[in-house]
Design a protein around this motif. Structure first.
Motif, short mmCIF file in Angstrom:
data_model
loop_
_atom_site.label_atom_id
_atom_site.label_comp_id
_atom_site.label_asym_id
_atom_site.label_seq_id
_atom_site.Cartn_x
_atom_site.Cartn_y
_atom_site.Cartn_z
N ALA A 72 21.71 8.21 -14.01
CA ALA A 72 21.42 6.78 -13.49
C ALA A 72 19.81 6.48 -13.78
O ALA A 72 19.08 7.22 -14.39
CB ALA A 72 21.37 6.81 -11.79
N ASP A 73 19.63 5.13 -13.60
CA ASP A 73 18.39 4.42 -13.74
C ASP A 73 17.75 3.95 -12.39
O ASP A 73 18.89 3.63 -11.68
CB ASP A 73 18.70 3.28 -14.67
N VAL A 74 16.73 3.75 -12.28
CA VAL A 74 16.19 3.25 -11.08
C VAL A 74 14.98 2.01 -11.65
O VAL A 74 14.23 2.10 -12.44
CB VAL A 74 15.26 4.13 -10.39
N PHE A 75 15.42 0.93 -11.20
CA PHE A 75 14.45 -0.45 -11.56
C PHE A 75 13.85 -0.49 -10.06
O PHE A 75 14.21 -1.11 -9.13
CB PHE A 75 15.42 -1.53 -11.80
N TYR A 76 12.35 -0.40 -10.47
CA TYR A 76 11.65 -0.63 -9.05
C TYR A 76 10.53 -1.78 -9.31
O TYR A 76 9.94 -2.05 -10.31
CB TYR A 76 10.81 0.66 -8.89
N ILE A 77 10.48 -2.48 -8.26
CA ILE A 77 9.41 -3.70 -8.24
C ILE A 77 8.61 -3.44 -7.05
O ILE A 77 8.83 -3.42 -5.76
CB ILE A 77 10.34 -5.12 -7.83
N TYR A 78 7.18 -3.54 -7.38
CA TYR A 78 6.12 -3.16 -6.51
C TYR A 78 5.60 -4.06 -5.49
O TYR A 78 5.93 -5.23 -5.76
CB TYR A 78 5.06 -2.46 -7.27
N PRO A 79 4.96 -3.65 -4.56
CA PRO A 79 4.66 -4.75 -3.43
C PRO A 79 3.39 -5.75 -3.82
O PRO A 79 2.71 -5.28 -4.78
CB PRO A 79 4.58 -3.86 -2.35
N THR A 80 2.94 -6.53 -2.92
CA THR A 80 1.87 -7.37 -3.03
C THR A 80 0.55 -6.16 -3.05
O THR A 80 0.23 -5.54 -2.23
CB THR A 80 1.71 -8.28 -1.99
N LEU A 81 -0.08 -6.52 -4.36
CA LEU A 81 -1.36 -5.85 -4.53
C LEU A 81 -2.60 -6.56 -4.76
O LEU A 81 -3.67 -6.15 -4.59
CB LEU A 81 -1.14 -4.70 -5.79
N ASN A 82 -2.33 -7.84 -4.97
CA ASN A 82 -3.34 -8.79 -5.11
C ASN A 82 -3.46 -9.50 -3.64
O ASN A 82 -2.91 -10.27 -3.19
CB ASN A 82 -3.25 -9.84 -5.98
N ILE A 83 -4.56 -8.89 -2.93
CA ILE A 83 -4.78 -9.24 -1.56
C ILE A 83 -6.31 -9.92 -1.38
O ILE A 83 -6.56 -10.22 -0.15
CB ILE A 83 -4.63 -8.36 -0.69
N ARG A 167 24.33 2.61 -17.88
CA ARG A 167 24.18 3.73 -16.84
C ARG A 167 24.28 2.88 -15.52
O ARG A 167 23.73 1.87 -15.52
CB ARG A 167 22.80 4.23 -17.15
N PRO A 168 24.46 3.49 -14.48
CA PRO A 168 24.63 2.94 -13.31
C PRO A 168 23.16 2.66 -12.67
O PRO A 168 22.17 3.70 -13.34
CB PRO A 168 25.30 3.54 -12.26
N ILE A 169 22.94 1.91 -11.55
CA ILE A 169 21.60 1.42 -11.33
C ILE A 169 21.23 1.60 -9.92
O ILE A 169 21.99 1.34 -8.99
CB ILE A 169 21.27 0.10 -11.73
N ILE A 170 20.05 2.09 -9.52
CA ILE A 170 19.67 1.95 -8.09
C ILE A 170 18.26 0.92 -8.27
O ILE A 170 17.70 0.84 -9.10
CB ILE A 170 18.75 3.29 -7.74
N ILE A 171 18.41 -0.21 -7.48
CA ILE A 171 17.37 -1.17 -7.21
C ILE A 171 16.40 -0.64 -6.16
O ILE A 171 16.90 -0.25 -5.00
CB ILE A 171 17.70 -2.59 -7.09
N ALA A 172 15.12 -0.68 -6.27
CA ALA A 172 14.29 -0.09 -5.38
C ALA A 172 12.93 -1.16 -5.24
O ALA A 172 12.60 -1.64 -6.43
CB ALA A 172 13.68 1.11 -5.57
N SER A 173 12.38 -1.40 -3.97
CA SER A 173 11.48 -2.32 -4.00
C SER A 173 10.71 -2.01 -2.68
O SER A 173 11.12 -1.65 -1.73
CB SER A 173 12.01 -3.66 -4.21
N HIS A 174 9.76 -2.87 -2.57
CA HIS A 174 8.80 -3.12 -1.01
C HIS A 174 8.24 -4.57 -1.19
O HIS A 174 7.69 -4.97 -2.11
CB HIS A 174 8.00 -2.14 -1.12
N SER A 175 8.31 -4.89 -0.18
CA SER A 175 7.30 -6.25 0.29
C SER A 175 7.70 -7.40 -0.60
O SER A 175 8.76 -7.77 -0.92
CB SER A 175 5.80 -5.72 0.41
N GLN A 176 6.68 -7.78 -1.43
CA GLN A 176 6.92 -8.93 -2.26
C GLN A 176 8.01 -8.30 -3.44
O GLN A 176 8.85 -9.16 -3.86
CB GLN A 176 5.70 -9.25 -3.21
#
Length: 340
Positions: A72-83, A167-176
């Motif tokens: 499988a694949d994981v597509f991850y989107i990170y949170p707000t880091l410019n604060i 390939r099947p996918i996991i979407i993972a993220s946090h915050s923004q």
């Protein structure tokens, strides 16, 4: 060590602003339209990706216990880091080395790493919107968030064309990242053919309606697939500012038991990844409330540094690192077992 921990919790205090959505007091905040757009990333280039399976940072390799062929694949989107308040940019170019260091050494290290044993990890850099975008929607925040999402959309399209190969996918993220992940799911998965390839979407850090999607449902069993899970973590007995506006009535999952149980004991907790890179087991008991997740004060040697903290937003993932790691692996196995 103490200095590093103090720095970590200074970052925690700053990121809390994302949830309170209080006004960002800057003297001369420019309009979005007055700033030149940062250069559009080219996701055909490896340099536009923080993580590709071919270039894992050492912290990911250290946490990868499953080195077998991952299906499988994981597509991850990170949170707000410019604060930073002094930073008047609405969006950060992906060539910003300070931002990119935060992506690798904060977001990837403590969040994306929780999925490294479930699939091949893909993390695109993107022209992230500044934290103030959430509290200055009309002045430029909405445009900044739209610009950021445009990158995520193109990155995902490139991923599908160049890397996915069915390939099947996991979407993972946090915050923004979750703000953008919701849009991504609606554009590509919700009531669409690609939904059959969705293993799960892990979407903590933003309030999400129980009926946010047409066909992607809130999952209430640990081995369930094809749906989403979400939570926003606060100290037990604390209700955040604007609770009724941003959280009440929304979806919430138990990231320890992954079922409909409204509480779980410390004995159920698999592990908390702290800033010293150690996992602390049986450190938390949690309570599912209306739209939010309450947790006890973590039971571990450095708990003094969390005394007085009520908003655990920055720890939405690493507080449950081992729980997420195990659950993501389980959902991948279940997905393939049901396809056989």
């Amino acid at each position: 060590m103490i200095k590093r921990l103090k720095s970590y919790f200074k970052f925690l205090a700053a990121i809390v602003l994302l949830i309170s959505l209080g006004s960002c007091k800057t003297i001369a905040l420019p309009l979005f339209s007055s700033q030149p757009f940062p250069q559009v990333p080219n996701y055909e280039n490896d340099s536009a990706w923080a993580v590709l399976p071919s270039n894992y940072p050492i912290d990911l390799l250290d946490k990868q216990s499953n080195t077998a062929n991952l299906p499988a694949d994981v597509f991850y989107i990170y949170p707000t880091l410019n604060i930073e308040k002094k930073d008047l940019r609405w969006n950060v170019p992906i060539s910003d080395t300070v931002q990119n260091e935060k992506v690798i050494n904060t977001a990837v290290k403590f969040q994306a790493s929780a999925f490294v044993n479930a699939g091949r990890l893909y993390v695109p850099y993107y022209r992230q919107a500044h934290l103030r975008s959430y509290s200055n929607i009309e002045k430029g925040g909405e445009s900044a968030l739209n610009l950021a999402y445009s990158d995520i959309k193109i990155a995902f399209e490139t991923y599908m064309e160049k890397y996915n190969n069915g390939r099947p996918i996991i979407i993972a993220s946090h915050s923004q990242g979750t703000t953008h992940a919701i849009r991504l799911l609606k554009d590509f998965f919700d009531d669409k053919e690609l939904q059959s390839m969705l293993i799960a979407a892990y979407l903590p850090g933003i309030g999400i309606s129980k009926n946010e999607f047409e066909t992607i449902n809130l999952m209430t069993e640990p081995s369930e697939t094809g749906g989403f899970v979400t939570w926003n973590t606060f100290k037990k007995n604390y209700y955040p500012k604007n609770y009724s506006k941003w959280f009440e009535g929304n979806a919430v999952s138990n990231p320890i038991t992954w079922d409909s149980e409204i509480s779980s004991s410390r004995m159920d907790h698999k592990g908390f990844l702290f800033t010293n890179n150690k996992i602390y087991e049986q450190a938390l008991e949690v309570f599912v409330k209306d739209g939010i997740l309450w947790t006890s004060l973590p039971h571990f040697p450095f708990r003094i540094f969390l005394m007085g903290k009520k908003n655990y937003h920055v720890g939405d993932i690493n507080l449950f690192w081992e729980d997420i790691n195990s659950n993501a692996v389980l959902r991948v196995k279940t997905y393939f077992n049901t396809k056989d």
